[in-house]
Structures are given as C-alpha cells and as structure tokens.
Enzyme design. Structure first.
Site, PDB file in Angstrom:
ATOM      1  N   LYS A  80      -3.691 -22.799  39.393  1.00 33.57           N
ATOM      2  CA  LYS A  80      -2.467 -22.738  38.538  1.00 33.57           C
ATOM      3  C   LYS A  80      -2.161 -24.192  38.195  1.00 33.57           C
ATOM      4  O   LYS A  80      -2.315 -25.192  39.015  1.00 33.57           O
ATOM      5  CB  LYS A  80      -1.448 -22.127  39.537  1.00 33.57           C
ATOM      6  CG  LYS A  80      -0.330 -21.655  38.379  1.00 33.57           C
ATOM      7  CD  LYS A  80      -0.522 -20.137  38.182  1.00 33.57           C
ATOM      8  CE  LYS A  80       0.535 -19.546  37.335  1.00 33.57           C
ATOM      9  NZ  LYS A  80       0.256 -18.057  37.071  1.00 33.57           N
ATOM     10  N   ASP A 120       0.594 -18.600  30.854  1.00 34.93           N
ATOM     11  CA  ASP A 120       1.717 -18.019  31.825  1.00 34.93           C
ATOM     12  C   ASP A 120       2.918 -18.408  30.996  1.00 34.93           C
ATOM     13  O   ASP A 120       3.224 -18.559  29.834  1.00 34.93           O
ATOM     14  CB  ASP A 120       1.619 -18.783  33.031  1.00 34.93           C
ATOM     15  CG  ASP A 120       2.406 -17.849  34.297  1.00 34.93           C
ATOM     16  OD1 ASP A 120       1.840 -16.894  34.709  1.00 34.93           O
ATOM     17  OD2 ASP A 120       3.116 -18.325  34.542  1.00 34.93           O
ATOM     18  N   ASP A 211      17.905  -9.441  31.015  1.00 31.51           N
ATOM     19  CA  ASP A 211      17.466 -10.416  30.561  1.00 31.51           C
ATOM     20  C   ASP A 211      18.536 -11.566  30.605  1.00 31.51           C
ATOM     21  O   ASP A 211      19.412 -11.389  29.927  1.00 31.51           O
ATOM     22  CB  ASP A 211      16.626 -10.391  29.266  1.00 31.51           C
ATOM     23  CG  ASP A 211      15.444 -11.678  29.073  1.00 31.51           C
ATOM     24  OD1 ASP A 211      14.200 -11.196  29.160  1.00 31.51           O
ATOM     25  OD2 ASP A 211      15.857 -12.768  29.264  1.00 31.51           O
ATOM     26  N   ARG A 216      16.926 -10.886  23.879  1.00 29.53           N
ATOM     27  CA  ARG A 216      15.771 -10.098  24.096  1.00 29.53           C
ATOM     28  C   ARG A 216      16.318  -8.609  24.544  1.00 29.53           C
ATOM     29  O   ARG A 216      15.547  -7.819  24.437  1.00 29.53           O
ATOM     30  CB  ARG A 216      15.136 -10.807  25.350  1.00 29.53           C
ATOM     31  CG  ARG A 216      14.559 -12.079  25.111  1.00 29.53           C
ATOM     32  CD  ARG A 216      13.087 -12.200  25.360  1.00 29.53           C
ATOM     33  NE  ARG A 216      12.619 -13.214  24.615  1.00 29.53           N
ATOM     34  CZ  ARG A 216      11.497 -14.056  25.161  1.00 29.53           C
ATOM     35  NH1 ARG A 216      10.794 -13.772  26.556  1.00 29.53           N
ATOM     36  NH2 ARG A 216      11.160 -15.225  24.447  1.00 29.53           N
TER      37      ARG A 216
HETATM   38  P1  NAI Z   1       7.872 -14.354  29.487  1.00 27.30           P
HETATM   39  O1  NAI Z   1       8.066 -15.975  29.490  1.00 27.30           O
HETATM   40  O2  NAI Z   1       7.468 -13.998  28.114  1.00 27.30           O
HETATM   41  O3  NAI Z   1       8.900 -13.539  29.680  1.00 27.30           O
HETATM   42  C1  NAI Z   1       9.942 -13.823  30.860  1.00 27.30           C
HETATM   43  C2  NAI Z   1      11.215 -13.240  30.621  1.00 27.30           C
HETATM   44  O4  NAI Z   1      11.846 -13.151  31.626  1.00 27.30           O
HETATM   45  C3  NAI Z   1      11.994 -13.698  29.571  1.00 27.30           C
HETATM   46  O5  NAI Z   1      12.319 -12.980  28.396  1.00 27.30           O
HETATM   47  C4  NAI Z   1      13.205 -14.490  30.314  1.00 27.30           C
HETATM   48  O6  NAI Z   1      14.240 -14.437  29.386  1.00 27.30           O
HETATM   49  C5  NAI Z   1      13.352 -13.506  31.246  1.00 27.30           C
HETATM   50  N1  NAI Z   1      14.106 -14.149  32.489  1.00 27.30           N
HETATM   51  C6  NAI Z   1      13.914 -15.426  33.173  1.00 27.30           C
HETATM   52  N2  NAI Z   1      14.528 -15.438  34.286  1.00 27.30           N
HETATM   53  C7  NAI Z   1      15.189 -14.317  34.286  1.00 27.30           C
HETATM   54  C8  NAI Z   1      16.198 -13.689  35.311  1.00 27.30           C
HETATM   55  N3  NAI Z   1      16.665 -14.372  36.221  1.00 27.30           N
HETATM   56  N4  NAI Z   1      16.780 -12.374  34.925  1.00 27.30           N
HETATM   57  C9  NAI Z   1      16.402 -11.744  33.956  1.00 27.30           C
HETATM   58  N5  NAI Z   1      15.417 -12.186  33.054  1.00 27.30           N
HETATM   59  C10 NAI Z   1      14.913 -13.486  33.248  1.00 27.30           C
HETATM   60  O7  NAI Z   1       6.762 -14.323  30.586  1.00 27.30           O
HETATM   61  P2  NAI Z   1       5.628 -13.301  30.796  1.00 27.30           P
HETATM   62  O8  NAI Z   1       4.162 -13.626  30.253  1.00 27.30           O
HETATM   63  O9  NAI Z   1       6.269 -11.937  30.507  1.00 27.30           O
HETATM   64  O10 NAI Z   1       5.388 -13.061  32.313  1.00 27.30           O
HETATM   65  C11 NAI Z   1       6.533 -12.299  33.146  1.00 27.30           C
HETATM   66  C12 NAI Z   1       6.039 -12.445  34.772  1.00 27.30           C
HETATM   67  O11 NAI Z   1       4.748 -11.749  34.677  1.00 27.30           O
HETATM   68  C13 NAI Z   1       5.867 -14.116  35.029  1.00 27.30           C
HETATM   69  O12 NAI Z   1       6.408 -14.192  36.407  1.00 27.30           O
HETATM   70  C14 NAI Z   1       4.465 -14.254  34.862  1.00 27.30           C
HETATM   71  O13 NAI Z   1       3.800 -15.116  35.861  1.00 27.30           O
HETATM   72  C15 NAI Z   1       3.969 -12.637  35.393  1.00 27.30           C
HETATM   73  N6  NAI Z   1       2.453 -12.366  34.886  1.00 27.30           N
HETATM   74  C16 NAI Z   1       2.493 -12.385  33.672  1.00 27.30           C
HETATM   75  C17 NAI Z   1       1.051 -12.272  32.994  1.00 27.30           C
HETATM   76  C18 NAI Z   1       0.693 -12.346  31.789  1.00 27.30           C
HETATM   77  O14 NAI Z   1      -0.258 -11.782  31.380  1.00 27.30           O
HETATM   78  N7  NAI Z   1       1.573 -12.670  30.741  1.00 27.30           N
HETATM   79  C19 NAI Z   1       0.087 -12.052  34.100  1.00 27.30           C
HETATM   80  C20 NAI Z   1       0.409 -11.719  35.345  1.00 27.30           C
HETATM   81  C21 NAI Z   1       1.622 -12.001  35.830  1.00 27.30           C
HETATM   82  N1  PHE Z   2      -0.664 -16.180  34.212  1.00 29.33           N
HETATM   83  C1  PHE Z   2      -1.370 -14.717  34.249  1.00 29.33           C
HETATM   84  C2  PHE Z   2      -1.554 -14.409  35.742  1.00 29.33           C
HETATM   85  O1  PHE Z   2      -0.831 -14.895  36.580  1.00 29.33           O
HETATM   86  C3  PHE Z   2      -2.613 -14.767  33.625  1.00 29.33           C
HETATM   87  C4  PHE Z   2      -3.831 -15.685  33.678  1.00 29.33           C
HETATM   88  C5  PHE Z   2      -4.754 -14.923  34.727  1.00 29.33           C
HETATM   89  C6  PHE Z   2      -4.012 -16.856  33.258  1.00 29.33           C
HETATM   90  C7  PHE Z   2      -6.053 -15.526  34.693  1.00 29.33           C
HETATM   91  C8  PHE Z   2      -5.152 -17.493  33.462  1.00 29.33           C
HETATM   92  C9  PHE Z   2      -6.219 -16.837  34.265  1.00 29.33           C
HETATM   93  O2  PHE Z   2      -2.152 -13.458  36.272  1.00 29.33           O
END
Ligand code: NAI
Ligand code: PHE
Length: 355
Positions: A80, A120, A211, A216
């Site tokens: 990471k 991420d 959020d 949002r």
């Molecule tokens: P993002 O940054 O697009 O969305 C996160 C959202 O959470 C934002 O709208 C933000 O305002 C909100 N937020 C932050 N702190 C908050 C709180 N205390 N209470 C309520 N809302 C809050 O991130 P994304 O890509 O949607 O990822 C979300 C989570 O899923 C992260 O932890 C990420 O590591 C995990 N994740 C994401 C993947 C992906 O494909 N994008 C894959 C696997 C895990």
């Molecule tokens: N950040 C995402 C996760 O936690 C997506 C990701 C997967 C990014 C693998 C890079 C490699 O799963």
C-alpha cells in the site's frame, strides 16, 4: 503516533518514507509480502495528523492487502502507499498535485515492480494515467488510455454479495440473502458507497445514508432517503451497517453497543482492535471480514491487468465473494471462532501452500 512505535511491531518486508520539501507531502510505500506475487495495493492520498499516523495506516493497509489477495486466490502480494498531503486535495492546485504524483511515481518506479499501485481514497484513474507517464507499475488507468478504469463498481458488487451472505447467516430477510424490507445504513457515499447504496435500494431495502460531505447525501435525501449525522452512525438502529468510508469505525467499546445485526462494508480495516471481532461475535452480530468483502476492486484490477480476464469473468469471480463468505461463516461455526479469525486462517493456508 511515531514511526519508532509503528515499525518495530510490523512484520512486512519493506517500508520507505520520503519527504518532498517542494510540495510539503510525505510519501510512504509499504510492501508487506511478496510471497504470492508482486505486492499490490492502492495509493491513499489524504491529510494525516502526523507522518507516524501515515506510516501506521500504510503498514496496516498493506498487511490487509496480503490477506485480501490470498483469500481471493489472486497471484499478488500485499502493499500500500500513502501520500500524507500538506492540505486537503481540493485545496492543492493542479501543478502541485501533478508534482506530488510524479514524485510518488518515481518512488514506485525505483522499486522495479516489487510494488504495483492502484486507486484508493483520494486517487482516481486520471491520477493513474499521470503515474503511468513515469512508471508502468500502476493499475487502473482510465479507459480512454486503454486501462480498465476504477474497480469501485466491482468492489460495490462484491460488498453487496457479502452483505447478502451475512444477512442469510444472521437469519434475516427471506433467509437466502434477500434484503427487501431490511434497514441498511451505508456510511460513506464515495465511489464504492454510492453504488452500494443504489444496489441496496434496488433490492428493496429501507436505505439510510451518512457522509461527512453533505453534498454526497443530497441526491439520496432528495429521493426521501433518511440522512444520518456521521457521528450517529454507530448509534443508529439498523439491520445492516455498511461502512464504506475510512477504517477504524468499530473498536471493542463501540462493538458492545452497536445496534445492528450485520456489519458488511467496503472500508479497509473496519475493526480498530482485536477485541471488536470477539465482542461482535459474542453479541451474535455477523461481521463480514472487510478483506473478504471488498476484494472486488482487486479482482477487477488484477483480473483485467494481469490475468487478461473479461469484464464478465471479473463479475463472476466477484460474485463468488458471497460463496467464500458462506464457507468462512461455516468454518467459524465449526471451529467456534470468529469469521475474522476463520478468514485469516484461510489466508494463512493459501500463503503456506505458496511457500
Ligand atoms: P471515496 O474517497 O470515493 O469515498 C469515501 C467517502 O467516505 C467520501 O464520500 C467521504 O466524504 C466519506 N467519509 C469519509 N469519512 C467519513 C466519516 N467519518 N463518516 C461518513 N463519511 C465519511 O473512497 P472509496 O473508493 O469509495 O472507498 C471507500 C472505502 O472502501 C475505503 O476505505 C477504501 O479503502 C475501501 N475500498 C475501496 C475500493 C475501491 O475499489 N475503491 C476497494 C476496496 C476497498
Ligand atoms: N485500493 C483498493 C483495495 O483496497 C483497490 C486496489 C486493489 C488497488 C489492488 C490496487 C491493487 O482493494
């Protein structure tokens, strides 16, 4: 938190920490394990209280990626990176952000493919396009440049499949994972959470959202969806809590009073301490281990970029997350342990086989 307390207790292979005086950003790359393949995990860009907190986040997230890849059966290790920004991303001008990305790309390139990054929190496919100008070791370029784009839709699909498996395990709904009529609270309406919320609404659930960014929530609120204040998320009664924001939402203390039957979400490292899994399990709350539930993004990125899978193959493999969880829950019941431990045991078996 300071680096001296974080790193000695970390069992990873490499952690690089660099500062760029020109932009005021810190860059952390954590390679936890390359046993199953090159270490992979996204780049998280946000403001941290201290560089020690950034290192703590990167190292914990990298370890979670090792487990995620192992459970998902992907030929990758866990890593990471974290960019600790000097100011929120929205406050950085384009030139400074580009310089930050270039600096990061150079550090990724120096590792020669030992670590492959991706998206991420705080980074996008457009950012991966910029990284790719310097290094080939970035997954998730935009479709316009021939890449597979963000894995967020796949992550959402997998998380929803995980929630359905957990709902069935809890004996809720129709007993087969149907969520119609269940009250589902989605925390975080970002790239993943917004899609998860849509899937829940389409499946007939009573949706609640939260959020920190009120904008949002606005589209959902306009459709009559109840908006919960972010500080009330762990105190709001619901059937299924879906954490899709940052990690660390549930510690042992929060777990003792959490008013829900199921926790299944996208956020990495939802449990803040080891006690949380035990307390949830003792209280009969079904927890879908995050590193199992949220593997859809990794399946998408690795499937498309390394294994040459079609979208359809990615979807099929992502939906299997539900089946994986059902066997994790069954293992936990058989061995009298928590789903978290059962999933870790599954990962350990895959890692041992590889050794
Ligand atoms: P993002 O940054 O697009 O969305 C996160 C959202 O959470 C934002 O709208 C933000 O305002 C909100 N937020 C932050 N702190 C908050 C709180 N205390 N209470 C309520 N809302 C809050 O991130 P994304 O890509 O949607 O990822 C979300 C989570 O899923 C992260 O932890 C990420 O590591 C995990 N994740 C994401 C993947 C992906 O494909 N994008 C894959 C696997 C895990
Ligand atoms: N950040 C995402 C996760 O936690 C997506 C990701 C997967 C990014 C693998 C890079 C490699 O799963």
């Amino acid at each position: 938190m300071d680096i001296e307390t974080v790193l000695p207790s970390w069992d990873g292979e490499l952690c690089s920490v660099r500062f760029d005086p020109e932009t005021g950003a810190w860059f952390v790359i954590a390679v936890h394990s390359t046993r199953l393949g090159p270490a992979s995990g996204g780049t998280r860009a946000m403001v941290y209280p201290s560089v020690g907190d950034a290192v703590a986040d990167a190292t914990r997230l990298a370890a979670a990626m090792t487990t995620k890849m192992a459970v998902a059966g992907l030929p990758m290790g866990g890593g990471k990176s974290v960019i600790a920004l000097p100011a929120p991303r929205a406050a950085l001008d384009g030139d400074r952000w580009r310089r930050i990305l270039r600096f990061h790309a150079a550090k990724v390139q120096q590792l020669g493919g030992t670590y492959i990054t991706g998206l991420d929190i705080g980074t996008s496919s457009a950012d991966m396009d910029v990284l790719r100008e310097t290094t080939p070791w970035a997954f998730g370029r935009s479709a316009a440049t021939g890449g597979p784009g963000s894995g967020a839709p796949a992550t959402a699909l997998g998380v929803f499949a995980a929630a359905r498996a957990a709902v069935a395990e809890a004996g809720l709904g129709d007993g087969d994972g149907g969520v119609a009529g269940l009250r589902i609270l989605v925390q975080g309406l970002g790239a993943v959470g917004a899609r998860v919320a849509e899937l829940a609404a389409e499946a007939g659930a009573e949706l609640l959202v939260a959020d920190v960014d009120a904008e949002r929530c606005a589209p959902a609120a306009a459709r009559g969806v109840r908006v919960v204040p972010p500080s009330e998320v762990t105190r709001t009664r619901c059937d299924v809590l879906m954490p899709c924001a940052t990690g660390g939402l549930i510690d042992g203390r929060v777990a003792r009073t959490l008013p829900c039957a199921v926790v299944a979400g996208a956020a990495n490292n939802q449990l803040a301490d080891a006690e949380a899994a035990l307390v949830l399990s003792r209280r009969g709350i079904i927890y879908a281990p995050d590193f199992v539930a949220n593997a859809g993004g990794a399946i998408h990125l690795v499937g498309r970029e390394v294994l040459g899978w079609t979208e359809d193959q990615v979807t099929q493999r992502t939906l299997q997350i539900g089946q994986t969880l059902r066997s994790v829950f069954a293992d936990a019941r058989t061995h009298g342990t928590t789903p978290e431990q059962a999933a870790h045991d599954l990962a350990a078996r895959h890692l041992a086989d590889a050794a």
